[in-house]
Design a protein around this motif. Structure first.
Motif, PDB file in Angstrom:
ATOM      1  N   PHE A  77       4.939  25.064  67.866  1.00 16.58           N
ATOM      2  CA  PHE A  77       4.304  25.850  67.138  1.00 16.58           C
ATOM      3  C   PHE A  77       4.593  27.575  66.770  1.00 16.58           C
ATOM      4  N   SER A  78       5.557  27.664  67.760  1.00 14.32           N
ATOM      5  CA  SER A  78       6.475  29.298  68.117  1.00 14.32           C
ATOM      6  C   SER A  78       7.248  29.001  67.453  1.00 14.32           C
ATOM      7  N   LYS A  79       8.383  28.086  67.029  1.00 16.34           N
ATOM      8  CA  LYS A  79       9.348  28.332  66.575  1.00 16.34           C
ATOM      9  C   LYS A  79       8.738  28.772  64.264  1.00 16.34           C
ATOM     10  N   GLU A  80       7.525  27.280  64.474  1.00 11.54           N
ATOM     11  CA  GLU A  80       7.386  27.838  63.156  1.00 11.54           C
ATOM     12  C   GLU A  80       7.027  29.456  62.611  1.00 11.54           C
ATOM     13  N   GLN A  81       6.329  29.518  63.628  1.00  9.91           N
ATOM     14  CA  GLN A  81       5.388  30.560  63.504  1.00  9.91           C
ATOM     15  C   GLN A  81       6.227  32.423  63.487  1.00  9.91           C
ATOM     16  N   ASN A  82       7.466  31.876  64.444  1.00  8.52           N
ATOM     17  CA  ASN A  82       8.302  32.859  64.640  1.00  8.52           C
ATOM     18  C   ASN A  82       7.767  33.562  65.831  1.00  8.52           C
ATOM     19  N   TYR A  83       7.073  33.280  66.252  1.00  8.67           N
ATOM     20  CA  TYR A  83       6.823  33.569  67.707  1.00  8.67           C
ATOM     21  C   TYR A  83       7.604  34.052  69.003  1.00  8.67           C
ATOM     22  N   LYS A  84       7.583  35.202  69.540  1.00  8.05           N
ATOM     23  CA  LYS A  84       8.859  35.696  70.462  1.00  8.05           C
ATOM     24  C   LYS A  84       8.016  34.805  72.159  1.00  8.05           C
ATOM     25  N   LEU A  85       6.080  35.059  72.187  1.00  7.39           N
ATOM     26  CA  LEU A  85       5.932  34.902  73.289  1.00  7.39           C
ATOM     27  C   LEU A  85       4.545  34.658  72.784  1.00  7.39           C
ATOM     28  N   ILE A  86       4.307  33.425  74.209  1.00  8.38           N
ATOM     29  CA  ILE A  86       3.222  33.130  73.331  1.00  8.38           C
ATOM     30  C   ILE A  86       1.991  33.140  75.319  1.00  8.38           C
ATOM     31  N   SER A  94       1.412  31.569  83.162  1.00  8.91           N
ATOM     32  CA  SER A  94       1.253  32.391  82.163  1.00  8.91           C
ATOM     33  C   SER A  94       1.698  32.680  80.951  1.00  8.91           C
ATOM     34  N   VAL A  95       2.760  31.982  81.162  1.00 12.47           N
ATOM     35  CA  VAL A  95       3.528  31.793  79.675  1.00 12.47           C
ATOM     36  C   VAL A  95       3.690  30.657  79.450  1.00 12.47           C
ATOM     37  N   LEU A  96       3.185  30.001  78.382  1.00 18.20           N
ATOM     38  CA  LEU A  96       3.566  28.973  77.274  1.00 18.20           C
ATOM     39  C   LEU A  96       4.979  28.725  76.773  1.00 18.20           C
ATOM     40  N   TYR A  97       5.015  29.906  76.037  1.00 19.52           N
ATOM     41  CA  TYR A  97       6.282  29.607  75.354  1.00 19.52           C
ATOM     42  C   TYR A  97       7.413  31.388  75.234  1.00 19.52           C
ATOM     43  N   ALA A  98       8.064  31.693  75.622  1.00 20.50           N
ATOM     44  CA  ALA A  98       8.869  32.914  75.116  1.00 20.50           C
ATOM     45  C   ALA A  98      10.574  32.131  74.707  1.00 20.50           C
ATOM     46  N   ASP A  99      10.920  32.693  73.642  1.00 22.57           N
ATOM     47  CA  ASP A  99      12.202  32.809  72.968  1.00 22.57           C
ATOM     48  C   ASP A  99      13.265  33.183  73.688  1.00 22.57           C
ATOM     49  N   GLN A 100      13.950  32.517  73.792  1.00 20.61           N
ATOM     50  CA  GLN A 100      15.293  32.530  74.845  1.00 20.61           C
ATOM     51  C   GLN A 100      16.265  33.967  74.944  1.00 20.61           C
ATOM     52  N   ASP A 101      15.396  34.891  73.596  1.00 21.19           N
ATOM     53  CA  ASP A 101      16.036  36.158  74.168  1.00 21.19           C
ATOM     54  C   ASP A 101      15.486  36.594  74.504  1.00 21.19           C
ATOM     55  N   LEU A 102      14.299  36.247  74.851  1.00 17.22           N
ATOM     56  CA  LEU A 102      13.609  37.650  75.683  1.00 17.22           C
ATOM     57  C   LEU A 102      13.874  37.234  77.077  1.00 17.22           C
ATOM     58  N   ASP A 103      14.632  36.592  77.681  1.00 19.19           N
ATOM     59  CA  ASP A 103      15.089  35.580  79.437  1.00 19.19           C
ATOM     60  C   ASP A 103      15.979  36.779  79.852  1.00 19.19           C
ATOM     61  N   VAL A 104      15.432  37.608  81.365  1.00 20.14           N
ATOM     62  CA  VAL A 104      15.684  38.776  81.228  1.00 20.14           C
ATOM     63  C   VAL A 104      16.355  38.037  83.005  1.00 20.14           C
ATOM     64  N   THR A 105      16.187  36.574  83.551  1.00 23.13           N
ATOM     65  CA  THR A 105      16.700  35.955  84.958  1.00 23.13           C
ATOM     66  C   THR A 105      18.079  36.432  85.012  1.00 23.13           C
ATOM     67  N   GLU A 106      19.234  36.513  84.240  1.00 18.54           N
ATOM     68  CA  GLU A 106      20.462  36.640  84.724  1.00 18.54           C
ATOM     69  C   GLU A 106      20.625  38.226  85.534  1.00 18.54           C
ATOM     70  N   GLU A 107      19.739  38.688  84.591  1.00 17.90           N
ATOM     71  CA  GLU A 107      19.980  40.142  84.959  1.00 17.90           C
ATOM     72  C   GLU A 107      19.017  40.490  85.937  1.00 17.90           C
ATOM     73  N   LEU A 108      18.131  40.056  86.139  1.00 17.08           N
ATOM     74  CA  LEU A 108      17.281  39.864  87.380  1.00 17.08           C
ATOM     75  C   LEU A 108      17.854  39.514  88.561  1.00 17.08           C
ATOM     76  N   LEU A 109      18.317  38.430  88.373  1.00 21.79           N
ATOM     77  CA  LEU A 109      19.381  37.755  89.686  1.00 21.79           C
ATOM     78  C   LEU A 109      20.351  39.619  90.159  1.00 21.79           C
ATOM     79  N   GLN A 110      20.955  39.313  88.984  1.00 22.08           N
ATOM     80  CA  GLN A 110      22.097  40.164  89.677  1.00 22.08           C
ATOM     81  C   GLN A 110      21.554  41.195  90.158  1.00 22.08           C
TER      82      GLN A 110
END
Length: 120
Positions: A77-86, A94-110
């Protein structure tokens, strides 16, 4: 899907309860010897424990299957509707879907590692 899984579980649980009920009836009758009663009681207790275990395992397994399917649908659904975050509120997430571009895990770990090491 939840309704279908519930029907499957109820069928299995019903069969197990019917078996336990028949054992209980035999235990209550005065037509069995003490040794038979002892054996039946052990079988009854084991059957009751197995039923409880089945209930717990079945519920956990079915919940996992249902949420796996829901997450697949949410991703589609997220991909079809172009949603970045649900954002949702079920299954401890609490997050059902998040676009990979929104992932800041590596930056946060550093950042966390640098803070821990005392580097600014």
């Amino acid at each position: 899907m939840t309704k279908e899984m519930k029907k499957i579980g109820e069928k299995e649980i019903g069969a197990r309860k019917l078996f336990l009920d028949s054992l209980y009836t035999k235990l209550q009758s005065g037509a069995i010897s003490e040794s038979e009663k002892k054996d039946l009681m052990q079988t009854f207790i084991q059957g009751k424990e197995e039923l409880q275990s089945f209930n717990q395992n079945f519920a956990a397994e079915q919940t996992s299957k249902i949420w796996s399917r829901i997450h697949g649908y949410v991703n589609d659904f997220s991909k079809e509707q172009n949603y970045k975050l649900i954002i949702g509120s079920q299954d401890g997430q609490s997050v059902l879907y998040a676009d990979q571009d929104l992932d800041v895990t590596e930056e946060l770990l550093q950042y966390i590692n640098k803070k821990y090491e005392g580097v600014k």
